[in-house]
Structure formats: structure tokens, C-alpha cells
Write a protein that holds these residues in place. Sequence first.
Motif, mmCIF file in Angstrom:
data_model
loop_
_atom_site.group_PDB
_atom_site.id
_atom_site.type_symbol
_atom_site.label_atom_id
_atom_site.label_comp_id
_atom_site.label_asym_id
_atom_site.label_seq_id
_atom_site.Cartn_x
_atom_site.Cartn_y
_atom_site.Cartn_z
ATOM 1 N N VAL A 86 -80.083 -3.536 49.317
ATOM 2 C CA VAL A 86 -80.339 -4.105 47.976
ATOM 3 C C VAL A 86 -80.035 -3.069 46.897
ATOM 4 N N LYS A 87 -80.183 -1.797 47.247
ATOM 5 C CA LYS A 87 -79.793 -0.732 46.311
ATOM 6 C C LYS A 87 -78.289 -0.800 46.046
ATOM 7 N N LYS A 88 -77.528 -1.082 47.120
ATOM 8 C CA LYS A 88 -76.074 -1.190 46.967
ATOM 9 C C LYS A 88 -75.715 -2.348 46.031
ATOM 10 N N LEU A 89 -76.353 -3.492 46.251
ATOM 11 C CA LEU A 89 -76.101 -4.638 45.358
ATOM 12 C C LEU A 89 -76.467 -4.255 43.935
ATOM 13 N N ASN A 90 -77.628 -3.646 43.761
ATOM 14 C CA ASN A 90 -78.065 -3.255 42.420
ATOM 15 C C ASN A 90 -77.067 -2.297 41.770
ATOM 16 N N MET A 91 -76.526 -1.381 42.556
ATOM 17 C CA MET A 91 -75.571 -0.413 42.026
ATOM 18 C C MET A 91 -74.308 -1.123 41.531
ATOM 19 N N LEU A 92 -73.859 -2.118 42.300
ATOM 20 C CA LEU A 92 -72.653 -2.859 41.906
ATOM 21 C C LEU A 92 -72.913 -3.705 40.658
ATOM 22 N N ILE A 93 -74.107 -4.300 40.586
ATOM 23 C CA ILE A 93 -74.468 -5.092 39.403
ATOM 24 C C ILE A 93 -74.554 -4.184 38.173
ATOM 25 N N CYS A 94 -75.253 -3.059 38.322
ATOM 26 C CA CYS A 94 -75.404 -2.142 37.182
ATOM 27 C C CYS A 94 -74.042 -1.630 36.710
ATOM 28 N N GLU A 95 -73.153 -1.371 37.660
ATOM 29 C CA GLU A 95 -71.811 -0.897 37.320
ATOM 30 C C GLU A 95 -71.106 -1.894 36.384
ATOM 31 N N SER A 96 -71.151 -3.172 36.766
ATOM 32 C CA SER A 96 -70.522 -4.202 35.931
ATOM 33 C C SER A 96 -71.219 -4.308 34.574
ATOM 34 N N PHE A 97 -72.542 -4.229 34.584
ATOM 35 C CA PHE A 97 -73.306 -4.386 33.338
ATOM 36 C C PHE A 97 -73.069 -3.201 32.394
ATOM 37 N N ILE A 98 -73.008 -1.996 32.953
ATOM 38 C CA ILE A 98 -72.757 -0.805 32.122
ATOM 39 C C ILE A 98 -71.343 -0.893 31.525
ATOM 40 N N ASP A 99 -70.384 -1.382 32.336
ATOM 41 C CA ASP A 99 -69.012 -1.561 31.834
ATOM 42 C C ASP A 99 -68.967 -2.480 30.620
ATOM 43 N N GLU A 100 -69.883 -3.434 30.556
ATOM 44 C CA GLU A 100 -69.935 -4.338 29.403
ATOM 45 C C GLU A 100 -70.764 -3.751 28.263
ATOM 46 N N GLY A 101 -71.291 -2.552 28.454
ATOM 47 C CA GLY A 101 -72.047 -1.904 27.378
ATOM 48 C C GLY A 101 -73.540 -2.168 27.410
ATOM 49 N N LEU A 102 -74.047 -2.692 28.525
ATOM 50 C CA LEU A 102 -75.491 -2.955 28.623
ATOM 51 C C LEU A 102 -76.202 -1.720 29.212
ATOM 52 N N PRO A 103 -77.191 -1.172 28.496
ATOM 53 C CA PRO A 103 -77.884 0.033 28.986
ATOM 54 C C PRO A 103 -78.934 -0.295 30.049
ATOM 55 N N VAL A 104 -78.446 -0.639 31.228
ATOM 56 C CA VAL A 104 -79.334 -1.053 32.323
ATOM 57 C C VAL A 104 -79.795 0.138 33.150
ATOM 58 N N ILE A 105 -81.069 0.145 33.456
ATOM 59 C CA ILE A 105 -81.658 1.259 34.200
ATOM 60 C C ILE A 105 -82.514 0.674 35.325
#
Lengths: 266, 266
Positions: A86-105
Motif C-alpha cells: 500500500v506504501k507503493k500505491l501511495n507513492m505512485l499516487i503522490c507522485e502523480s498528485f505532486i506533478d499536478e502541483g498538489l502538496p500531498v504528504i
Amino acid sequence: MIILKIGGSILTNKDSTESEVDYASLKRIASEIKDALDESDKELIIVHGAGSFGHPPAKKYKIGEVFAEEEFPQKRIGFCEVQNAVKKLNMLICESFIDEGLPVIAIPASSFMTATNKRITEGNLDYFKKYLNKGFIPVVYGDVVLDTQLEICVISGDQIIQYLAVNLNADKVILGTDVDGVYNKNPKTHDDAIFFDRFSSLKDLDTLEGTTNVDVTGGMVGKIKELLYLADLGIESKIINAEIENNIFKALNDEEVKGTVISRGN
Amino acid sequence: MIILKIGGSILTNKDSTESEVDYASLKRIASEIKDALDESDKELIIVHGAGSFGHPPAKKYKIGEVFAEEEFPQKRIGFCEVQNAVKKLNMLICESFIDEGLPVIAIPASSFMTATNKRITEGNLDYFKKYLNKGFIPVVYGDVVLDTQLEICVISGDQIIQYLAVNLNADKVILGTDVDGVYNKNPKTHDDAIFFDRFSSLKDLDTLEGTTNVDVTGGMVGKIKELLYLADLGIESKIINAEIENNIFKALNDEEVKGTVISRGN
């Protein structure tokens, strides 16, 4: 503060034997969230499901079921496998979200929550407040946690929503799923399925065949139980179809979207 | 309880412009740890560096430097990028370790630690105790954290070791690096470098050219400062070369390994 749940079924292919992210969905949803935040400042927490990443190892090791003491080493490795998946999924999701400029932590449940008989009974939310306070978007997801009764268990994104909404006093809870809301039968397989635009009791339904996928965390019935508990505390939630373009954008901006409101009111 | 640090330089290729894991090293180290634990039960915490995953984005966004208020949105995205990059490295490390049968469970610093002027000033370690108590191996790594003075900063794996060792009262601290220990000059570029088998003060050294790589978190001098502070509190540590086969296995099993002991005693 808004809590937005994005179902694992939107972000991954649950039917696949491999763990696959649906990048097109992910990018579209990220850009809808970004547009909604650009429209007006909002405090936001994102919760996502485990989808095809978390469910297979959780099932394989039967995490959450009672087991004999000698099985613990095996269960423990299973716990670690689920956490990492689930960490891997989260990492892939955060990657896409950060690329769109969302400051996800990310703040993983396994690092601060404990359950008792599969219900979250401990989880200090100070770091959610700290990050929100600095304009970050905390992200939490369906995960494994230690359980004071069962040693270990899985907690769903839906249970996490409920815990966060109650303890952080959320103004709004939005659940993005792969259906328009709650039906009495599965609308994908039954033409005569009846749609509920408001929902206030499990008794409202004769049959809740509900979800389109098998889901170890309980599918639509589980979701509604969590949300009815929230409704009892005066927090309204809405289940919408996140596969329809702009639904998440509209829901975040208080625009009209087809969906099922879960509340105890009229 | 033993704290084992595995340097980012062992696990990744720091000189590469791409983030690359050194899978051969990773697998070998995982199997040495597994063999050492099979030999005799030990409570273990693993700390790893950020290597080529964390350093490039941390440098790019100058995380940890003072900045003007209007730069915060940009710094915030940088913070998220670093968090996600080190999470990716951690996920790859955990994957290899779980494959070897090690029950590793990540507890990211960003989800429970706060710094003040780049020093950790808050971090509840209850979840480390809970996981250790159940036979898990908690894993923590160099990460970004909120800072009460600077808003955000980077904390190194070395600083984390020190915080954990003091607050969990570690019996032993082992640092696996890419050199045999502390030299007065870089042994890879200077044939006349003098090796220290014991080290008790920064004044012992004329020049501390030390590490073989540029390291935003301070390289060998930073490492020694953290360890001397530990030594002041009576916790001895040892820097060894993790690139040499079986060194980690031997160090975990109290066998003789070449290295530099950091202590204030004789």
C-alpha cells in the motif's frame, strides 16, 4: 475541512492479478482537485483505498482473522508485505498528485494508529493538524495496524475517514467511487436497480448487493455503516461517481453532482 | 536493542543523476541481517539514508535554508517531492528485506517528528516500542520534517540514530558505510590517510576531508558529531564498511570487524 476519499477501484485495477495503477484516472482526478483548490482555498485531507495493491496480500495471509500463536511469524511477514504494497500505491499516487502541483504528504496509518478488534481505538492526529495548518494536503490510506485483540488487522480507508471526520470535526466528506451512489442492487448487473439519493438507515434496503467488486474491507455495506455512524454525529457525507469527469471538481466546489447523501436528517 | 544504520551510499548510486538502487548490495545486506537474527534473537531498528533518492530534490529546493514567505508554496512542493522520493527508496529497500524474510515495518520521520533549527525536538517513539515488542524490525530513514523555526528541514539518518539511541536507550549502534571507518583524509584519494580505530573528539583530527561523496547532511563530520554526542551519554557506536561481505553479519553478532569505535572513554 473537507475529507475526500478516492476508492481503490478508481485508482487501480482490482480485477487484475498484477498491481496496476490507472494513471489516466489518477492524473484526471489530481487535476480536478488542483482546479478546485485554485478556485478557492480549502483545507483538504485525502484518503485512498488499497485497491489491487493491498487486497491480494491481505487475503493471502488472512490478515484480521484469528490465528494460532505459532502462525505469528508468518502473519507478521504478511503484515509487512501489505504495508509495503500500500506504501507503493501511495507513492505512485503522490507522485502523480505532486506533478499536478498538489502538496500531498503521506501519514501512514500503520505508523500512528492502533485498533481493537478491527476498530481504530488510538491515533493521535496532531500531525494532520500541523500539516493542514501549513497548507499541506495530508494523505492517509487503507493499511495494516497493530490490534490489541487480534495482534494485527487491516483497516479500510472508509474506517479511517470516519475516524478523521469525527476527531477533526470535518465539514464535509466526499467519497469518490466507481458507481453513482447507493442502489438496492448492483446497477452494473441489474437494470431494475433503484437509486437512493439520500440514505439514512441500513433498513432502507431490502438487498444490498451493492459494490461491483469483492472487497475484503466490506464493500458498499461497510462504507455505509461507517457513514451512518458519522451521520449520527451530524457529519453528512456524499457518495459520488469519481469516474465521471468533473464530479470531484464539482463536489469539492459545492456544485450539484448526482450522488447519495448519507445523513440521519430528513 | 541494536540500531543499524545503512548508509545511502551503500544502497544507492549517489553519483548517478537518476535514482538507482544497488540491488546486489541490498540483497546481500538483507541476507546478512537475516543470518545474524537467525543466529540469535535480537531487537533491531534499521535506519537508512536517503542516498540518490533524497539528496537531488532536497538540493534543488534548498530545503533547510531560510527563505522568503512568498517562496513557501514552492518549498512546500519540494518538501513533498523529497518525502515521496525517500518513501520510494524505503519501499524498494523494504521489498528486498521482506523477500529475505525480515519483518520490516516503516515508520517515516515525517509522520511523527518535528525539528527546531534542523534538530529533532519532538518524536513520540511509542510505535517503535510497540512494533519491537511484537518482533518487528522498525525502519526509519532520512526524511523531511516540519521545523518550528525554519518551517521545513531535512533530517539525516545519522541524526535519527542519535535521537533513537538516546530515547530508546540502545545497547549498540552500528553504522554501515562505504569506508572502513574514520580516516584523517579521504582514503580513496590519499595513500597517506591515517586510520582511527577509536575516536573520542573532533580535535583528534587535523583535517576531516572524510567522505567520498558530497552529502547535504554533512558527510562524515556530521556523522561523528552525532556519534560523539551519543558517546557523551555512554552509548558507544562503531562505523564499519558495509561493502565488505559479512561485516554487517559479524558486527551484529559481536564478532571482530575493522572499524572506528566512537566513544568518550579510553
